[in-house]
Design an enzyme around this catalytic site. Structure first.
Site, PDB file in Angstrom:
ATOM      1  N   LYS A   1       1.087  -1.263  -0.055  1.00  0.00           N
ATOM      2  CA  LYS A   1       0.161   0.097   0.064  1.00  0.00           C
ATOM      3  C   LYS A   1       0.931   1.282  -0.026  1.00  0.00           C
ATOM      4  CE  LYS A   1      -4.204  -2.052   2.016  1.00  0.00           C
ATOM      5  NZ  LYS A   1      -3.844  -3.290   2.399  1.00  0.00           N
TER       6      LYS A   1
ATOM      7  N   ASP B   1       3.311   7.541  -1.254  1.00  0.00           N
ATOM      8  CA  ASP B   1       4.474   8.507  -1.180  1.00  0.00           C
ATOM      9  C   ASP B   1       4.723   9.342  -2.293  1.00  0.00           C
ATOM     10  OD1 ASP B   1       6.246  10.075   0.468  1.00  0.00           O
ATOM     11  OD2 ASP B   1       6.263   8.480   1.805  1.00  0.00           O
TER      12      ASP B   1
END
Length: 238
Positions: free
Chosen positions: A74, A77
């Site tokens: 997951k 960024d």
């Protein structure tokens, strides 16, 4: 795509989530359920003694039992950070989850970080737990990112048919034959409902398989039910 051909070859649309915390337990479970699954979903950061040998053995099992390895990382960024993160698992993972929150840069980051060994992206566009903060507009934007990047995006984690593009595969988690939820925030649906009611191409099953008394038999039971539902849905479209 490789995943679709594996599904047809194995007559399976089962993804088993193996969330054990010791490498030996992970490998033992994968040996038991890998014959029925087309995808094994992992959280490498959950495994306390994960090392290079774990990765080697998982890759060997994936080739022996014919399944894809899915790192449920997951990622969420900026692109450069995602690139560096991806380089840590691209040698063994075939797929990885990302959140769409950072925008299309997260997809580019995975692409750049896995040039030597490409990793397919699965965008989390909906979740199965109660109280999540996903909105319709957020889901739509996730789908847009995926559909604009078909060379690297395999599909979506979702609870409904979020994309009209048939090449974008839908992975639906929170699947259990006998339970409706756990003692925390998870909500379950049956394999048949996931495929016929929610539009899943692949069902993600965790504890329903791995916590059973016979994980191998449980995996095959889920495979059979989910695949029969998938075939009936495909046949209804003809």
């Amino acid at each position: 795509k490789r995943l679709m051909s594996t599904m047809i070859r194995k007559q399976s649309n089962l993804c088993v989530a193996v969330d054990a915390q010791r490498a030996a337990e992970v490998l033992a479970l994968v040996r038991k359920v890998g014959g029925s699954a087309v995808v094994i979903k992992l959280h490498a950061d959950l495994v306390e003694d994960w090392n290079h040998q774990t990765e080697v053995e998982l890759k060997n099992l994936s080739q022996e039992l014919d399944f894809l390895l899915f790192e449920d990382r997951k990622l969420a960024d900026i692109g450069n950070t995602v690139r560096l993160q991806t380089s840590r698992f691209s040698s063994w993972a075939d797929l990885v989850t990302v959140h769409g929150l950072p925008g299309r840069g997260v997809v580019e980051g995975v692409k750049e970080g896995s040039k030597a060994s490409p990793v397919g992206v699965v965008i989390v566009s909906e979740m199965s737990n109660s109280g999540n903060l996903f909105s319709a507009s957020y889901t739509e934007n996730c789908v847009k990112i995926g559909e604009e990047n078909p060379a690297i995006v395999t599909g979506f984690v979702s609870q409904s048919r979020v994309s009209k593009d048939p090449t974008m595969l839908q992975f639906t988690p929170g699947v259990h034959i006998s339970l409706h939820g756990d003692k925390q925030d998870q909500r379950y649906t049956s394999p048949v409902e996931a495929v016929l009611g929610k539009g899943a191409d692949l069902v993600i099953v965790g504890r329903g398989v791995t916590e059973g008394t016979d994980p191998r038999a449980e995996a095959d039971k889920y495979r059979e039910k989910a695949w029969e539902a998938y075939l009936s849905r495909v046949e209804a479209l003809d």
